[in-house]
Design a protein around this motif. Structure first.
Motif, PDB file in Angstrom:
ATOM      1  N   PRO A 111       6.780   0.060 -12.605  1.00 42.74           N
ATOM      2  CA  PRO A 111       6.375  -0.668 -11.586  1.00 42.74           C
ATOM      3  C   PRO A 111       4.718  -0.913 -11.485  1.00 42.74           C
ATOM      4  N   THR A 112       4.087  -0.245 -12.246  1.00 39.38           N
ATOM      5  CA  THR A 112       2.748  -0.362 -12.273  1.00 39.38           C
ATOM      6  C   THR A 112       1.936  -0.088 -13.656  1.00 39.38           C
ATOM      7  N   ASP A 113       0.678  -0.363 -13.739  1.00 39.33           N
ATOM      8  CA  ASP A 113      -0.096   0.077 -14.910  1.00 39.33           C
ATOM      9  C   ASP A 113      -0.426   1.424 -14.659  1.00 39.33           C
ATOM     10  N   THR A 114      -0.965   2.412 -15.563  1.00 41.01           N
ATOM     11  CA  THR A 114      -1.293   3.729 -15.574  1.00 41.01           C
ATOM     12  C   THR A 114      -2.392   3.716 -14.365  1.00 41.01           C
ATOM     13  N   ALA A 115      -3.431   2.979 -14.340  1.00 44.75           N
ATOM     14  CA  ALA A 115      -4.465   3.122 -13.219  1.00 44.75           C
ATOM     15  C   ALA A 115      -3.753   3.017 -11.746  1.00 44.75           C
ATOM     16  N   THR A 116      -2.737   2.035 -11.651  1.00 41.06           N
ATOM     17  CA  THR A 116      -2.508   1.652 -10.404  1.00 41.06           C
ATOM     18  C   THR A 116      -1.411   2.972 -10.036  1.00 41.06           C
ATOM     19  N   SER A 117      -0.485   3.302 -11.181  1.00 37.69           N
ATOM     20  CA  SER A 117       0.342   4.385 -10.595  1.00 37.69           C
ATOM     21  C   SER A 117      -0.302   5.614 -10.432  1.00 37.69           C
ATOM     22  N   ALA A 118      -1.538   6.169 -11.017  1.00 38.85           N
ATOM     23  CA  ALA A 118      -2.188   7.059 -10.522  1.00 38.85           C
ATOM     24  C   ALA A 118      -2.857   6.899  -9.034  1.00 38.85           C
ATOM     25  N   ARG A 119      -3.314   5.739  -8.627  1.00 39.35           N
ATOM     26  CA  ARG A 119      -3.876   5.461  -7.405  1.00 39.35           C
ATOM     27  C   ARG A 119      -2.601   5.808  -6.313  1.00 39.35           C
ATOM     28  N   MET A 120      -1.516   5.158  -6.726  1.00 36.09           N
ATOM     29  CA  MET A 120      -0.271   5.119  -5.665  1.00 36.09           C
ATOM     30  C   MET A 120       0.076   6.563  -5.579  1.00 36.09           C
ATOM     31  N   PRO A 145       2.550  -7.529  -4.053  1.00 33.81           N
ATOM     32  CA  PRO A 145       1.911  -7.389  -5.420  1.00 33.81           C
ATOM     33  C   PRO A 145       2.217  -8.401  -6.434  1.00 33.81           C
ATOM     34  N   LYS A 146       1.214  -8.786  -7.046  1.00 35.83           N
ATOM     35  CA  LYS A 146       1.412  -9.924  -8.206  1.00 35.83           C
ATOM     36  C   LYS A 146       2.115  -9.104  -9.478  1.00 35.83           C
ATOM     37  N   ASN A 147       1.553  -7.863  -9.938  1.00 37.74           N
ATOM     38  CA  ASN A 147       2.290  -7.354 -11.011  1.00 37.74           C
ATOM     39  C   ASN A 147       3.682  -6.763 -10.684  1.00 37.74           C
ATOM     40  N   ASN A 148       4.496  -7.132 -11.619  1.00 37.67           N
ATOM     41  CA  ASN A 148       5.999  -6.837 -11.511  1.00 37.67           C
ATOM     42  C   ASN A 148       6.437  -6.992 -10.251  1.00 37.67           C
ATOM     43  N   ASP A 153      11.848  -5.731  -4.407  1.00 35.81           N
ATOM     44  CA  ASP A 153      13.123  -4.977  -4.452  1.00 35.81           C
ATOM     45  C   ASP A 153      12.581  -3.805  -3.637  1.00 35.81           C
ATOM     46  N   LYS A 154      11.628  -2.911  -4.122  1.00 38.18           N
ATOM     47  CA  LYS A 154      11.399  -1.674  -3.719  1.00 38.18           C
ATOM     48  C   LYS A 154      10.907  -1.803  -2.031  1.00 38.18           C
TER      49      LYS A 154
END
Length: 141
Positions: free
Chosen positions: A8-17, A84-87, A93-94
């Motif tokens: 769903p996200t890049d590594t940095a965004t995933s960590a923030r989420m 969100p623009k990415n994915n 859907d989420k």
């Protein structure tokens, strides 16, 4: 690998989420403080129905009232929802699934005789507490 799902996200965004709190958020704590100040007592982060995985932020079991403090992003606030623009499709859907789950939870609880109060994270704590208190007062009559 054409059928593989992208993360769903890049590594940095995933960590923030991952740092996003599920319970004990600032809006939830503000509402809890306001209700407690008014002399109201409740259970925190509890499933209203036995065997149900979906937990309410605040529960008044004797009066069968469940309060959810919903985040504007995660629950698609009509005023503050963003896409969100990415994915984009994965996120659409989420987030649509989150809203569908909220409505299913509301229906399940209503069918079991519960009142559900949904509070948006942007709502003033005192105003939200007024709504909760009004429902509790109505049910006590």
């Amino acid at each position: 690998m054409s059928g593989a799902r992208r993360p769903p996200t890049d590594t940095a965004t995933s960590a923030r989420m991952a740092r996003q709190r599920r319970a004990g958020t600032k809006p939830e704590l503000a509402l809890r403080r306001e209700l407690h100040r008014r002399g109201l007592r409740y259970f925190v982060d509890r499933a209203p129905l036995r065997g149900q995985r979906r937990r309410a932020d605040l529960v008044f079991p004797r009066l069968r009232v469940a309060v959810y403090v919903d985040g504007c992003f995660w629950h698609r606030c009509p005023r503050h929802a963003t896409d969100p623009k990415n994915n984009a499709q994965w996120w659409a859907d989420k987030l649509t699934g989150n809203v569908a789950r909220d409505r299913a939870t509301d229906a399940t609880l209503a069918a079991a005789g519960w009142r559900v109060i949904r509070v948006w994270e942007h709502e003033d704590a005192a105003t939200a507490a007024d709504r909760v208190q009004a429902v509790l007062a109505e049910l006590r009559r």
